[in-house]
Design an enzyme around this catalytic site. Sequence first.
Site, PDB file in Angstrom:
ATOM      1  N   ASP A 585      -7.236 -41.409   5.829  1.00 31.12           N
ATOM      2  CA  ASP A 585      -8.275 -42.428   5.648  1.00 31.12           C
ATOM      3  C   ASP A 585      -7.764 -43.870   5.587  1.00 31.12           C
ATOM      4  O   ASP A 585      -7.534 -44.497   6.616  1.00 31.12           O
ATOM      5  CB  ASP A 585      -9.112 -42.108   4.413  1.00 31.12           C
ATOM      6  N   GLU A 809      -9.132 -34.016  -7.333  1.00 29.85           N
ATOM      7  CA  GLU A 809      -8.853 -34.364  -5.934  1.00 29.85           C
ATOM      8  C   GLU A 809      -7.494 -35.054  -5.791  1.00 29.85           C
ATOM      9  O   GLU A 809      -6.752 -34.808  -4.849  1.00 29.85           O
ATOM     10  CB  GLU A 809      -9.960 -35.279  -5.409  1.00 29.85           C
TER      11      GLU A 809
END
EC number: 3.2.1.106
Length: 839
Positions: A585, A809
């Site tokens: 990302d 995460e």
Amino acid sequence: MARGERRRRGAPADGARTAERAARGGPARRDGRGGGARGAAVVAALAVGVLCLALGLSGSWLLAWHRARRAVTLHSAPPALPPDSSSPAVAPDLFWGTYRPHVYFGMKTRSPQPLLTGLMWAQQGATPGTPKLRHTCEQGDGVGPYGWEFHDGLSFGRQHIQDGALRLTTEFVKRPGGQHGGDWSWRVTVEPQASDTSALPLVSLFFYVVTDGKEVLVPEPVAKGQLKFISGHTSELGDFRFTILAPTSPGDTAPKYGSYNVFWTSNPGLPLLTEMVKSRLNSWFQHRPPGASPERYLGLPGSLKWEDRGPSGQGQGQGQFLIQQVTVKVPFSMELVFESGSARVGGRQALEQLAGSLLTQALESHAEAFRERFENTFQLKEKGLSPEEQALGWAALSSLLGGIGYFYGQGLVLPDMGVEGSEQKVDPALFPPVPLFTAVPSRSFFPRGFLWDEGFHQLLVQRWDPRLTREALGHWLGLLNADGWIGREQVLGDEARARVPPEFLVQRAAHANPPTLLLPVAHMLESGDPANIDFLRRAFPRLHAWFSWLHQSQAGPVPLSYRWRGRDPALPTLLNPKTLPSGLDDYPRASHPSATERHLDLRCWVALGARVLVRLAKQLGEAEAVAELGPLAASLEAAESLDELHWAPELGVFADFGNHTKAVQLKPRPPQGLVRVVGRPHPHLQYVDALGYVSLFPLLLRLLDPNSSRLGPLLDVLADSRHLWSPFGLRSLAASSPFYGQRNSEHDPPYWRGAVWLNVNYLALGALHHYGHLKGPHQARAAKLHSELRANVVGNVRRQYQATGFLWEQYSDRDGRGMGCRPFHGWTSLVLLVMAEDY
């Protein structure tokens, strides 16, 4: 929504000349007597030409049409899985499952038109007004921690859910038999969290059944609002029966008083189930146990009369939605039993119902079998890990398996038109309806399939049950389009679509994703399991097509270089345009995107893919593929080529290359807000100074020779706390980088800019373990770093799990705290393989 954004490009299509020849009428005869045919051909050609001009058609239009058509056409290679592989006839033990990861507890069949079951609950009177109805896993609903303590991926599971003052335990067990997937039973136990039982709450459980077509449900009442059982029939399940047993005290058979309400209507659409129940909780009832004071509760004012179910056109107007509400004083247990009619034919009518003491016995037997199998598989106890670490391992595996879902539907695809930037000139098209059996990254935030995540998921799943991995890989390979592309995010079905913002629904057929599915494929090759080899033989044409598409479509500006298509444009609000298809990302790339870029991580992924495909082709005797891929693999693994394209002498590490400057900042500029300002030196072609995960990829994917002169410098930056080393794992971006911890826009906090991620730390640990067992000048240091990094990673994940009850995460490189979404039982579950030292 950073992860709701990760992404292909197709092989060039020919055929324009063929189409043009066809439009001209073909090779008409030109002998002396062919004037009529020739004249007809000329007239036809003129007619087509006029039509083409009138509609603005051309050869380029035909090419574009061809590309668009291929983008939403399924690949022609034979499927990797047998026909009807999900059906009860082929896989009866997998037909029913907890394949609805986005709900706290529910089951359904692996079917395009499934029978669905689920649980909702509400604590009555805890707050003024309508009680909070719990159903779907939500990031901000205050429920938690929650997750599976045990789940074997097949027939048994036990989950704990904390909801304020309540602790719910949901359990299920399946029993094989018949031709339709057999029987199964649920037990739901609700207890107070605290030992103080002076003010025990009143709780409503809502057990529901949903059909999605012409299936039949017949509720049989025993008293007003109370169902004796629900009979039903579907074409896939045959006859069946649901029985909701009366509540009891936990751990025994002593009955407890319950109040009952029922609600029966047409299926409003799966994403609307929660709201429909909320809207109908509008009538007050009294809970009146004998000898106790009555209490008010909100209930469903339902009826079982067909005419009261609402108009047939309500919502989608298809299927049925039947709910039994049971309201009981905490603590209590309740059981739901599903019985298959075909399990009771041929003299088995007296088969004892899987309930009460028989259910308790089955649950305990499965739990003990799980613990024994777990230790035999991962050997944590034998390796000296603590009971707390073993429990963490159980939860990591179980929550990953309990997060496996079955999805069916059509995705939206934006075709690759062959020229970057042209994709906005065409409309997205619907992909054909497809099934997908896959694990998910997060039940609360990403309850759907992600291509780059799934390869990491299956590294763990296949150690436990290779068959589940074959099923998952077969389904993912079934998503190939005619060019060999797989969409990186799969949003299939109404429930999945309801959880995704509209702007992220469309998958772009020019964008790739890391081919991590090849990681479990490599492990399957090493396993020697004949079933794995048989599967890979069937899967090889699709694996080959997928890899060939990746290698060709993402080719870079010079030979043996590669470039991720689909970087964000250089908007004035972005510090560094994202590269979502890479999976990393916002990891910093060249500051000014251009076609001159060379991406190190992508080249390493392609090199790994070529290596795995060549090994697989050799084992399968695919001589043609070996001849095609062998030279490519050798070229990509040549140290000279990697050095020439990606070794940056001025940085002392491998790096991306592109049009770049470090002199970029976000500065406030009213009224626009934060705006990127570019200073001096101006961007120019150079190696990108962004030390972090990307720099390590030749090490991470074990592409370097143990005697490589480049291995030492990579170990240096890996082990340096000024750069990548932290007490909690390797940080994603060096603390010395100007991009470290920096926002990418006013509303876009850092994601892969310093945080510790378990998937890349797992790759790093595997690489250090690998080089620590190979003779070379860096063997001892690699082994020492492996031991220290493993202790850091496992220690921090364990501490955070004990403190919060969640796997996260990502983890802070500064204090180790869990960050991002939770629970994140996707690749963070790799902590189990780290504990087992299984790479």
